[in-house]
Scaffold this active site. Sequence first.
Site, PDB file in Angstrom:
ATOM      1  N   HIS A 145       0.841  -1.192   0.000  1.00 23.78           N
ATOM      2  CA  HIS A 145       0.000   0.000   0.000  1.00 23.78           C
ATOM      3  C   HIS A 145       0.884   1.252   0.000  1.00 23.78           C
ATOM      4  O   HIS A 145       2.066   1.197   0.350  1.00 23.78           O
ATOM      5  CB  HIS A 145      -0.899   0.016   1.235  1.00 23.78           C
ATOM      6  CG  HIS A 145      -1.857  -1.132   1.290  1.00 23.78           C
ATOM      7  ND1 HIS A 145      -2.948  -1.200   0.465  1.00 23.78           N
ATOM      8  CD2 HIS A 145      -1.874  -2.250   2.052  1.00 23.78           C
ATOM      9  CE1 HIS A 145      -3.630  -2.313   0.724  1.00 23.78           C
ATOM     10  NE2 HIS A 145      -2.988  -2.979   1.668  1.00 23.78           N
ATOM     11  N   CYS A 186      -0.729   2.372  -4.198  1.00 22.70           N
ATOM     12  CA  CYS A 186      -1.549   3.541  -4.505  1.00 22.70           C
ATOM     13  C   CYS A 186      -0.664   4.778  -4.537  1.00 22.70           C
ATOM     14  O   CYS A 186       0.276   4.902  -3.757  1.00 22.70           O
ATOM     15  CB  CYS A 186      -2.641   3.715  -3.451  1.00 22.70           C
ATOM     16  SG  CYS A 186      -3.910   2.441  -3.501  1.00 22.70           S
TER      17      CYS A 186
END
Length: 434
Positions: A145, A186
């Site tokens: 992430h 992300c």
Amino acid sequence: MKLAALLVILPLVAAAGIPPENEGVNWAVLVAGSNYWYNYRHQSDICHAYQIMHNRGIPDERIIVMMYDDIAHNSDNPYPGKIFNHPNGPDVYEGVPKDYTGSEVTPELFLAVLRGDEQAVKGMGSGKVVKSGPNDRIFVNLDDHGAPGLFAFPSGELMADEFAATVTSMHEAGKYKEMMIYIEACESGSMFEDLYPASLKAYGLSASSPSESSWATYCDNPYGVCLGDEFSVNWMEDTEANDPTTETLKTQFENTEKLTLGSQVMQWGDTSIDAQTVSTFFGPTSAAPKKYSYRHAKASNIPAQDVPLVMLERKLNSATNELAKNTAAKELAALKDRRVFVETTMKNIAFSVTGDEKLTEEVMMKKNTKITNWSCYTPVAHAFSENCFNLGQSTFALTTVHTLLHLCEAGYSSTDIINSMKTVCTFPTIVNAF
């Protein structure tokens, strides 16, 4: 060897994408930065990447794998000891060297491994580090992430400026000829933006632009998790489907960009490197092309930060008895409550800094801000993770970090922002705020 013979051989070597002997060797550093079952796909991606490097001829002593290693033997795994990156694919866990696992998977250890600091890793894991020289090529694959300028680890965060500083120092010390970095996270474009001039001889691909989510894929399966990430699956399946000694990195980028439907794959750094063949970084050995009979469809993809939410919703909808339905409903309600708490906490921090409701809304809603004030943003991001929500294990909290960036870019001091955090976050640091 006579000059005439060299003139014949060297063009053939170059055409095959294989560096001449005096250009050194290949190294690969492969990192899955997450843990927990719902993050299955990150370790799956990295295990698959290892199989590609290994099968393409890079020896294990020059492939370094960092992953928490809590998936293959997880109690939720219906196939103990196995990990799959494709619904119809092979086990990608078999044979993977577990160089650094569990609590050893930190940004500090990653940077030490990359720069070849044997003293810093003494007594930890395999002790392997990158012992590269000025003619060597290094491939770095980070998978987890992220948030603006940030790549998460189970404990701690790798900030883009800190990573770039390490690459810069390695370049200055003559520790590589060229480096290639693929980042699955992300807002992964923000890990490169304005930090990698062509002079560093480093080339990168990001799964997404600096301001958007990357996407998980192969999410329609009985595991209750997503098996891979869209960008990672695409570049790896492209590698396996083509001859690495003839396919260029530019072609791989174009193929991956076209196949990645949820986010904008982007190139960074010294893009002239993309004229070289895939084998230049992934190893010189050709393998039989592998064509998968099933390709992921956009309908099976999920924005990375929403995977836990969607999977719990599916668990609720598929419940076959009242007990299972009530359990899933409680888990889903608790997850949503945690997300509201994260957003409320960040809003309270922003208001404590600005003292104005309108300014608070502006910094929380603002998007697409470039990071220029690293001296404020880096310590503030670390402080939020230490004092409020562990960013390495709190997926949803990462979606609010842009507010801290906007406070820094608006001119508020890191001291004021961190003091506001300590005032607001009087609770013990929270993990698993997904």
